[in-house]
Design a protein around this motif. Structure first.
Motif, PDB file in Angstrom:
ATOM      1  N   GLU A  73       1.507  -3.582   7.522  1.00 10.95           N
ATOM      2  CA  GLU A  73       2.421  -2.471   7.290  1.00 10.95           C
ATOM      3  C   GLU A  73       3.850  -2.964   7.343  1.00 10.95           C
ATOM      4  O   GLU A  73       4.163  -3.920   8.061  1.00 10.95           O
ATOM      5  CB  GLU A  73       2.197  -1.323   8.260  1.00 10.95           C
ATOM      6  CG  GLU A  73       2.392  -1.621   9.710  1.00 10.95           C
ATOM      7  CD  GLU A  73       2.084  -0.406  10.577  1.00 10.95           C
ATOM      8  OE1 GLU A  73       1.114   0.312  10.280  1.00 10.95           O
ATOM      9  OE2 GLU A  73       2.828  -0.192  11.550  1.00 10.95           O
ATOM     10  N   VAL A  74       4.694  -2.317   6.554  1.00 10.53           N
ATOM     11  CA  VAL A  74       6.064  -2.769   6.415  1.00 10.53           C
ATOM     12  C   VAL A  74       7.030  -1.801   7.085  1.00 10.53           C
ATOM     13  O   VAL A  74       6.898  -0.583   6.945  1.00 10.53           O
ATOM     14  CB  VAL A  74       6.427  -2.965   4.919  1.00 10.53           C
ATOM     15  CG1 VAL A  74       6.402  -1.644   4.150  1.00 10.53           C
ATOM     16  CG2 VAL A  74       7.758  -3.663   4.765  1.00 10.53           C
ATOM     17  N   ALA A  75       7.969  -2.363   7.838  1.00 13.26           N
ATOM     18  CA  ALA A  75       9.039  -1.567   8.433  1.00 13.26           C
ATOM     19  C   ALA A  75      10.216  -1.611   7.464  1.00 13.26           C
ATOM     20  O   ALA A  75      11.068  -2.487   7.532  1.00 13.26           O
ATOM     21  CB  ALA A  75       9.435  -2.131   9.793  1.00 13.26           C
ATOM     22  N   SER A  76      10.208  -0.705   6.508  1.00 15.94           N
ATOM     23  CA  SER A  76      11.235  -0.684   5.467  1.00 15.94           C
ATOM     24  C   SER A  76      11.338   0.720   4.895  1.00 15.94           C
ATOM     25  O   SER A  76      10.314   1.338   4.585  1.00 15.94           O
ATOM     26  CB  SER A  76      10.876  -1.668   4.344  1.00 15.94           C
ATOM     27  OG  SER A  76      11.696  -1.456   3.212  1.00 15.94           O
ATOM     28  N   PRO A  77      12.557   1.235   4.747  1.00 15.03           N
ATOM     29  CA  PRO A  77      12.702   2.557   4.146  1.00 15.03           C
ATOM     30  C   PRO A  77      12.591   2.533   2.628  1.00 15.03           C
ATOM     31  O   PRO A  77      12.608   3.581   1.978  1.00 15.03           O
ATOM     32  CB  PRO A  77      14.117   2.971   4.581  1.00 15.03           C
ATOM     33  CG  PRO A  77      14.857   1.678   4.684  1.00 15.03           C
ATOM     34  CD  PRO A  77      13.844   0.665   5.178  1.00 15.03           C
ATOM     35  N   GLU A  78      12.472   1.335   2.030  1.00 19.51           N
ATOM     36  CA  GLU A  78      12.498   1.213   0.573  1.00 19.51           C
ATOM     37  C   GLU A  78      11.095   1.256  -0.018  1.00 19.51           C
ATOM     38  O   GLU A  78      10.616   0.292  -0.612  1.00 19.51           O
ATOM     39  CB  GLU A  78      13.214  -0.077   0.175  1.00 19.51           C
ATOM     40  CG  GLU A  78      14.658  -0.128   0.658  1.00 19.51           C
ATOM     41  CD  GLU A  78      15.346  -1.416   0.271  1.00 19.51           C
ATOM     42  OE1 GLU A  78      14.827  -2.122  -0.616  1.00 19.51           O
ATOM     43  OE2 GLU A  78      16.390  -1.711   0.848  1.00 19.51           O
ATOM     44  N   ALA A  79      10.428   2.388   0.123  1.00 13.99           N
ATOM     45  CA  ALA A  79       9.067   2.512  -0.403  1.00 13.99           C
ATOM     46  C   ALA A  79       9.021   2.265  -1.903  1.00 13.99           C
ATOM     47  O   ALA A  79       8.066   1.673  -2.428  1.00 13.99           O
ATOM     48  CB  ALA A  79       8.504   3.891  -0.071  1.00 13.99           C
ATOM     49  N   GLY A  80      10.060   2.700  -2.605  1.00 14.08           N
ATOM     50  CA  GLY A  80      10.086   2.536  -4.060  1.00 14.08           C
ATOM     51  C   GLY A  80      10.071   1.086  -4.491  1.00 14.08           C
ATOM     52  O   GLY A  80       9.464   0.744  -5.513  1.00 14.08           O
ATOM     53  N   ALA A 117       3.197   5.350  -3.141  1.00 12.02           N
ATOM     54  CA  ALA A 117       3.596   5.635  -1.761  1.00 12.02           C
ATOM     55  C   ALA A 117       3.457   7.123  -1.476  1.00 12.02           C
ATOM     56  O   ALA A 117       3.953   7.959  -2.225  1.00 12.02           O
ATOM     57  CB  ALA A 117       5.041   5.199  -1.537  1.00 12.02           C
ATOM     58  N   SER A 118       2.751   7.446  -0.386  1.00 12.82           N
ATOM     59  CA  SER A 118       2.583   8.852  -0.010  1.00 12.82           C
ATOM     60  C   SER A 118       2.090   8.940   1.431  1.00 12.82           C
ATOM     61  O   SER A 118       1.168   8.218   1.813  1.00 12.82           O
ATOM     62  CB  SER A 118       1.577   9.544  -0.945  1.00 12.82           C
ATOM     63  OG  SER A 118       1.360  10.871  -0.557  1.00 12.82           O
ATOM     64  N   GLY A 119       2.713   9.819   2.213  1.00 13.76           N
ATOM     65  CA  GLY A 119       2.224  10.090   3.559  1.00 13.76           C
ATOM     66  C   GLY A 119       2.198   8.913   4.499  1.00 13.76           C
ATOM     67  O   GLY A 119       1.319   8.805   5.348  1.00 13.76           O
ATOM     68  N   GLY A 120       3.160   8.009   4.365  1.00 13.58           N
ATOM     69  CA  GLY A 120       3.236   6.875   5.277  1.00 13.58           C
ATOM     70  C   GLY A 120       2.333   5.707   4.934  1.00 13.58           C
ATOM     71  O   GLY A 120       2.238   4.755   5.709  1.00 13.58           O
ATOM     72  N   VAL A 121       1.687   5.751   3.781  1.00 19.49           N
ATOM     73  CA  VAL A 121       0.842   4.638   3.352  1.00 19.49           C
ATOM     74  C   VAL A 121       1.065   4.358   1.868  1.00 19.49           C
ATOM     75  O   VAL A 121       1.572   5.190   1.123  1.00 19.49           O
ATOM     76  CB  VAL A 121      -0.668   4.923   3.589  1.00 19.49           C
ATOM     77  CG1 VAL A 121      -0.969   5.045   5.068  1.00 19.49           C
ATOM     78  CG2 VAL A 121      -1.120   6.157   2.837  1.00 19.49           C
ATOM     79  N   VAL A 138      -3.843   0.557   0.946  1.00 13.31           N
ATOM     80  CA  VAL A 138      -3.689  -0.893   1.042  1.00 13.31           C
ATOM     81  C   VAL A 138      -2.702  -1.347   2.113  1.00 13.31           C
ATOM     82  O   VAL A 138      -2.786  -2.476   2.594  1.00 13.31           O
ATOM     83  CB  VAL A 138      -3.276  -1.510  -0.320  1.00 13.31           C
ATOM     84  CG1 VAL A 138      -4.409  -1.401  -1.314  1.00 13.31           C
ATOM     85  CG2 VAL A 138      -2.012  -0.869  -0.857  1.00 13.31           C
ATOM     86  N   ALA A 139      -1.743  -0.507   2.483  1.00 14.25           N
ATOM     87  CA  ALA A 139      -0.729  -0.910   3.453  1.00 14.25           C
ATOM     88  C   ALA A 139      -0.055   0.319   4.037  1.00 14.25           C
ATOM     89  O   ALA A 139      -0.099   1.403   3.442  1.00 14.25           O
ATOM     90  CB  ALA A 139       0.309  -1.832   2.807  1.00 14.25           C
ATOM     91  N   GLY A 140       0.564   0.139   5.179  1.00 15.94           N
ATOM     92  CA  GLY A 140       1.309   1.224   5.808  1.00 15.94           C
ATOM     93  C   GLY A 140       2.797   0.987   5.702  1.00 15.94           C
ATOM     94  O   GLY A 140       3.258  -0.097   5.332  1.00 15.94           O
ATOM     95  N   MET A 141       3.573   2.007   6.022  1.00 13.44           N
ATOM     96  CA  MET A 141       5.030   1.872   5.999  1.00 13.44           C
ATOM     97  C   MET A 141       5.642   2.719   7.103  1.00 13.44           C
ATOM     98  O   MET A 141       5.083   3.739   7.512  1.00 13.44           O
ATOM     99  CB  MET A 141       5.596   2.295   4.652  1.00 13.44           C
ATOM    100  CG  MET A 141       5.267   3.714   4.240  1.00 13.44           C
ATOM    101  SD  MET A 141       5.993   4.133   2.645  1.00 13.44           S
ATOM    102  CE  MET A 141       4.905   5.467   2.115  1.00 13.44           C
ATOM    103  N   SER A 142       6.790   2.231   7.598  1.00  2.77           N
ATOM    104  CA  SER A 142       7.559   2.997   8.565  1.00  2.77           C
ATOM    105  C   SER A 142       9.028   2.790   8.250  1.00  2.77           C
ATOM    106  O   SER A 142       9.416   1.787   7.649  1.00  2.77           O
ATOM    107  CB  SER A 142       7.243   2.554   9.995  1.00  2.77           C
ATOM    108  OG  SER A 142       7.623   1.207  10.185  1.00  2.77           O
ATOM    109  N   SER A 143       9.867   3.721   8.654  1.00  5.69           N
ATOM    110  CA  SER A 143      11.280   3.654   8.304  1.00  5.69           C
ATOM    111  C   SER A 143      12.088   2.825   9.301  1.00  5.69           C
ATOM    112  O   SER A 143      13.180   2.378   9.001  1.00  5.69           O
ATOM    113  CB  SER A 143      11.874   5.060   8.222  1.00  5.69           C
ATOM    114  OG  SER A 143      11.686   5.748   9.438  1.00  5.69           O
TER     115      SER A 143
END
Length: 202
Positions: free
Chosen positions: A94-101, A111-115, A127-132
């Motif tokens: 998972e990536v700590a990045s606000p740049e989901a785009g 990108a949707s709902g934190g994943v 496939v991966a998670g994201m956080s801001s």
């Protein structure tokens, strides 16, 4: 994900640490690097440097990406279409990045709902998670499957590593954050039923 690479000041000490905790079979490679294996699957490569964990995604056209990651061609070893992760194998990133785009464009994800999800093989899979925020892992955080998180944390302490965050419940399951004696901060996820553990139902 095609592979993981850990760049640390003392590759031999670090690969021995992760082998002791995660049960890897270690193979010495040319140039002073090492590879850690679980059965016939490569778990990670450990090389000299100071960049920490590097995530290499599968895709066409090898290229560098932000946050110590890249794309390379070849067989994808880990992910939602691979076999269930065994003890010691990568089981989530998972990536700590606000740049989901950015990641959606570069890797063809949604990108949707934190994943992030992919339609690479027809049916959508997470496939991966994201956080801001930066989080405990920072950049691309990597997770390894373990049979028992508490026992793995005990082994980390015995081998002069650090338990950064003790076992707790998360969206993926029971996790802990640890670091080796020379770096390589990562997370352990207890008995994931598949890539991302409980996140596959996200």
């Amino acid at each position: 994900m095609r592979r993981l690479e850990l760049s640390v000041a003392d590759p031999e000490l670090s690969v021995d640490f992760f082998a002791g905790v995660l049960g890897w079979t270690v193979i010495a490679e040319p140039g002073g690097s090492f590879s850690g294996w679980v059965g016939d699957r490569l778990a990670a490569q450990v090389v000299a440097g100071d960049a920490g964990w590097r995530v290499v995604f599968g895709g066409a056209g090898p290229r560098e990406l932000e946050l110590n990651s890249s794309v390379d061609s070849g067989r994808v070893l880990h992910g939602p279409w691979a076999p269930v992760p065994r003890h010691g194998e990568p089981c989530w990133v998972e990536v700590a990045s606000p740049e989901a785009g950015y990641w959606a464009r570069e890797l063809g994800w949604v990108a949707s709902g934190g994943v992030f999800s992919s339609l690479r093989h027809g049916d959508p899979r997470v496939v991966a998670g994201m956080s801001s925020g930066d989080g405990l892992l920072g950049g691309w955080g990597v997770f390894f499957a373990v049979d028992d998180v508490a026992a793995a944390c005990g082994r980390v302490s015995e081998m002069d590593g650090e338990v950064v965050a003790p076992p707790s419940s998360s969206a993926a399951g029971v996790v802990a954050v640890v670091s080796g004696p020379k770096g390589g901060r990562c997370a352990f996820l207890e008995r994931p039923a598949g890539w991302g553990g409980a996140r596959q139902g996200a």
